[in-house]
Motif scaffolding. Sequence first.
Motif, mmCIF file in Angstrom:
data_model
loop_
_atom_site.group_PDB
_atom_site.id
_atom_site.type_symbol
_atom_site.label_atom_id
_atom_site.label_comp_id
_atom_site.label_asym_id
_atom_site.label_seq_id
_atom_site.Cartn_x
_atom_site.Cartn_y
_atom_site.Cartn_z
ATOM 1 N N ALA A 139 5.598 -7.526 -0.668
ATOM 2 C CA ALA A 139 6.977 -7.991 -0.625
ATOM 3 C C ALA A 139 7.786 -7.189 -1.626
ATOM 4 O O ALA A 139 7.330 -6.916 -2.737
ATOM 5 C CB ALA A 139 7.048 -9.480 -0.964
ATOM 6 N N GLU A 164 7.632 -3.336 -5.239
ATOM 7 C CA GLU A 164 6.785 -3.947 -4.224
ATOM 8 C C GLU A 164 5.639 -4.655 -4.928
ATOM 9 O O GLU A 164 4.998 -4.081 -5.813
ATOM 10 C CB GLU A 164 6.281 -2.897 -3.247
ATOM 11 C CG GLU A 164 7.380 -2.375 -2.348
ATOM 12 C CD GLU A 164 6.854 -1.562 -1.171
ATOM 13 O OE1 GLU A 164 5.637 -1.262 -1.131
ATOM 14 O OE2 GLU A 164 7.665 -1.247 -0.301
ATOM 15 N N ASP A 170 9.557 -11.317 0.983
ATOM 16 C CA ASP A 170 10.139 -9.980 1.035
ATOM 17 C C ASP A 170 11.661 -10.070 0.925
ATOM 18 O O ASP A 170 12.304 -10.757 1.713
ATOM 19 C CB ASP A 170 9.748 -9.273 2.333
ATOM 20 C CG ASP A 170 10.153 -7.815 2.336
ATOM 21 O OD1 ASP A 170 9.970 -7.137 1.310
ATOM 22 O OD2 ASP A 170 10.668 -7.341 3.373
#
Length: 107
Positions: free
Chosen positions: A2, A17, A96
């Motif tokens: 995510a 990330e 995300d």
Amino acid sequence: MAKITYIEHGGTEHVVEVKNGLTVMEGARDNNIPGIEADCGGACACSTCHVYVHPDWVEKLPAKEDMEVDMLDFAYEPDETRSRLTCQLKVTDALDGLVVQMPEKQI
């Protein structure tokens, strides 16, 4: 994974990330994001990983458990609606795009 945006109190953004299964706190720690101290290492025994969740995300996150609510009482200027402890937010694909902002200080 995510993509999570961490915003420092002064406005500096860090977009990283984070692997699924980690917590939002671990994502900050592993990427050297300033403003999340995580003194207890993720045991929900302090409030030094406190953040304000972007309003668009408040309803998308799992509800706070009692232990998190108790620890948020010790956070710096907690917001009843937007404050969360990042050690209690497990990263999944559903997170995300999550945006969190650090308070002025952690206590």
